[in-house]
Design a protein around this motif. Structure first.
Motif, PDB file in Angstrom:
ATOM      1  N   UNK A 236       0.848  -1.198   0.000  1.00  0.00           N
ATOM      2  CA  UNK A 236       0.000   0.000   0.000  1.00  0.00           C
ATOM      3  C   UNK A 236       0.883   1.247   0.000  1.00  0.00           C
ATOM      4  N   UNK A 237       0.409   2.288  -0.647  1.00  0.00           N
ATOM      5  CA  UNK A 237       1.101   3.575  -0.663  1.00  0.00           C
ATOM      6  C   UNK A 237       0.365   4.498   0.304  1.00  0.00           C
ATOM      7  N   UNK A 238       1.084   4.969   1.316  1.00  0.00           N
ATOM      8  CA  UNK A 238       0.444   5.728   2.399  1.00  0.00           C
ATOM      9  C   UNK A 238       1.196   7.035   2.640  1.00  0.00           C
ATOM     10  N   UNK A 239       0.461   8.120   2.701  1.00  0.00           N
ATOM     11  CA  UNK A 239       1.012   9.436   2.994  1.00  0.00           C
ATOM     12  C   UNK A 239       0.700   9.813   4.441  1.00  0.00           C
ATOM     13  N   UNK A 240       1.718  10.222   5.189  1.00  0.00           N
ATOM     14  CA  UNK A 240       1.553  10.631   6.578  1.00  0.00           C
ATOM     15  C   UNK A 240       2.118  12.032   6.752  1.00  0.00           C
ATOM     16  N   UNK A 241       1.283  12.970   7.176  1.00  0.00           N
ATOM     17  CA  UNK A 241       1.776  14.316   7.458  1.00  0.00           C
ATOM     18  C   UNK A 241       2.284  14.391   8.900  1.00  0.00           C
ATOM     19  N   UNK A 242       3.146  15.352   9.149  1.00  0.00           N
ATOM     20  CA  UNK A 242       3.718  15.449  10.488  1.00  0.00           C
ATOM     21  C   UNK A 242       4.487  14.204  10.844  1.00  0.00           C
ATOM     22  N   UNK A 243       5.229  13.681   9.862  1.00  0.00           N
ATOM     23  CA  UNK A 243       5.893  12.392  10.045  1.00  0.00           C
ATOM     24  C   UNK A 243       7.269  12.458  10.665  1.00  0.00           C
TER      25      UNK A 243
ATOM     26  N   UNK B 139      17.809   4.413   7.275  1.00  0.00           N
ATOM     27  CA  UNK B 139      18.174   3.595   6.121  1.00  0.00           C
ATOM     28  C   UNK B 139      17.002   2.745   5.626  1.00  0.00           C
ATOM     29  N   UNK B 140      15.787   3.155   5.961  1.00  0.00           N
ATOM     30  CA  UNK B 140      14.602   2.373   5.610  1.00  0.00           C
ATOM     31  C   UNK B 140      14.137   2.729   4.195  1.00  0.00           C
ATOM     32  N   UNK B 141      14.281   1.778   3.272  1.00  0.00           N
ATOM     33  CA  UNK B 141      13.900   2.020   1.879  1.00  0.00           C
ATOM     34  C   UNK B 141      12.394   2.079   1.675  1.00  0.00           C
ATOM     35  N   UNK B 142      11.624   1.720   2.703  1.00  0.00           N
ATOM     36  CA  UNK B 142      10.165   1.761   2.606  1.00  0.00           C
ATOM     37  C   UNK B 142       9.614   3.145   2.939  1.00  0.00           C
ATOM     38  N   UNK B 143      10.457   3.990   3.531  1.00  0.00           N
ATOM     39  CA  UNK B 143      10.023   5.319   3.940  1.00  0.00           C
ATOM     40  C   UNK B 143      10.656   6.366   3.033  1.00  0.00           C
ATOM     41  N   UNK B 144       9.830   7.290   2.562  1.00  0.00           N
ATOM     42  CA  UNK B 144      10.273   8.337   1.646  1.00  0.00           C
ATOM     43  C   UNK B 144       9.859   9.690   2.235  1.00  0.00           C
TER      44      UNK B 144
ATOM     45  N   UNK C 167       4.164  -1.412   3.744  1.00  0.00           N
ATOM     46  CA  UNK C 167       3.704  -0.255   2.971  1.00  0.00           C
ATOM     47  C   UNK C 167       4.878   0.579   2.461  1.00  0.00           C
ATOM     48  N   UNK C 168       4.617   1.278   1.371  1.00  0.00           N
ATOM     49  CA  UNK C 168       5.492   2.346   0.928  1.00  0.00           C
ATOM     50  C   UNK C 168       4.953   3.614   1.576  1.00  0.00           C
ATOM     51  N   UNK C 169       5.741   4.214   2.451  1.00  0.00           N
ATOM     52  CA  UNK C 169       5.255   5.324   3.269  1.00  0.00           C
ATOM     53  C   UNK C 169       5.958   6.621   2.876  1.00  0.00           C
ATOM     54  N   UNK C 170       5.161   7.641   2.620  1.00  0.00           N
ATOM     55  CA  UNK C 170       5.695   8.976   2.360  1.00  0.00           C
ATOM     56  C   UNK C 170       5.390   9.825   3.574  1.00  0.00           C
ATOM     57  N   UNK C 171       6.433  10.364   4.208  1.00  0.00           N
ATOM     58  CA  UNK C 171       6.233  11.244   5.363  1.00  0.00           C
ATOM     59  C   UNK C 171       6.567  12.674   4.965  1.00  0.00           C
ATOM     60  N   UNK C 172       5.785  13.603   5.471  1.00  0.00           N
ATOM     61  CA  UNK C 172       6.033  15.007   5.187  1.00  0.00           C
ATOM     62  C   UNK C 172       6.143  15.794   6.480  1.00  0.00           C
ATOM     63  N   UNK C 173       6.796  16.936   6.374  1.00  0.00           N
ATOM     64  CA  UNK C 173       6.953  17.823   7.521  1.00  0.00           C
ATOM     65  C   UNK C 173       7.763  19.032   7.113  1.00  0.00           C
ATOM     66  N   UNK C 174       7.842  19.996   7.998  1.00  0.00           N
ATOM     67  CA  UNK C 174       8.542  21.234   7.671  1.00  0.00           C
ATOM     68  C   UNK C 174      10.060  21.093   7.771  1.00  0.00           C
TER      69      UNK C 174
END
Length: 240
Positions: free
Chosen positions: A7-14, A49-54, A31-38
């Motif tokens: 699953x492709x999952x976007x998490x804000x405030x990651x 080094x986690x290739x599942x987290x972007x 999951x393939x996880x995309x985390x965002x933040x400032x």
């Protein structure tokens, strides 16, 4: 196979707290996880080094940042299975409603509710293309019961609950589920309400990982009959 395999999952405030814990757990479960933040440095620390987290740097109060994030996800993955609207702030000490400034009020509202609305708005088309999806909006026990001297925060978190329920009804035919999570005091929070801990039946704060497991359940296909619901993880605080 993991519980959210591929699953492709976007998490804000990651970059910290519940967002970081959820990212690590979902990645562990496939999951393939995309985390965002400032702050890119915080995002990089979570990714390690986690290739599942972007990572993608983002200000969730800016519409153009949301458009950029969704465009990157569409170009790289082609679809989106899950969205966790986790970014939020308590802001400076609010004090009473009489002492609350417009600047503080709008700062909290923009981060805590505008970002949830905007995140859902831009993510829904990608989920619709995939034929289903799950949106998890992180609220608070302050979105279920009143909190003195935190009027703006409480208003924003009650709004998250209302927005969640409205969206759930709108999206049910698209097989997109929308639920809210209402944590009690968690050990990673910026501001700790000691009086809340004292009146929590479990007499302790929660751990970010404990909330992350609830997020995992809601993103996974294990929760396919749950939508428009408010899930609490608060040590019994709202059961009193």
């Amino acid at each position: 196979m993991g519980r959210v395999q591929d699953k492709v999952v976007l998490i804000t405030g990651g970059g910290s707290g519940i967002g970081a814990a959820s990212a690590k757990l979902l990645a562990k479960e496939g999951a393939q996880v995309i985390i965002t933040g400032r702050t890119q440095e915080k995002l990089d620390n979570v990714k390690a080094d986690n290739d599942q987290i972007h990572t993608i740097q983002q200000d969730v109060t800016k519409a153009e940042d949301w458009d950029r994030v969704i465009t990157e996800i569409k170009e790289k993955y082609g679809h989106l299975d899950g969205l966790v609207n986790n970014a939020g702030i308590t802001g400076p000490e609010e004090g009473s409603i009489e002492d609350l400034t417009d600047e503080t009020f709008y700062q909290i509202i923009d981060t805590n509710i505008y970002s949830v609305y905007k995140g859902m708005q831009v993510a829904i088309p990608l989920m619709r293309e995939a034929g289903k999806g799950s949106i998890v909006n992180i609220s608070s026990t302050s979105g279920l019961v009143g909190t003195p001297d935190a009027a703006a925060y409480g208003a924003s978190k009650f709004a998250v609950r209302g927005l969640t329920q409205s969206a759930a009804l709108e999206l049910v035919d698209d097989h997109i589920r929308v639920n809210s999570v209402h944590p009690g005091v968690v050990e990673t929070e910026i501001r700790l309400f000691e009086e809340v801990v004292e009146t929590t039946p479990m007499k302790r704060v929660g751990k970010a990982e404990e909330i992350a497991y609830l997020v995992l359940y809601l993103i996974s296909d294990e929760s396919t009959f749950s939508t428009g619901a408010a899930f609490t993880a608060d040590g019994g605080y709202t059961a009193k």
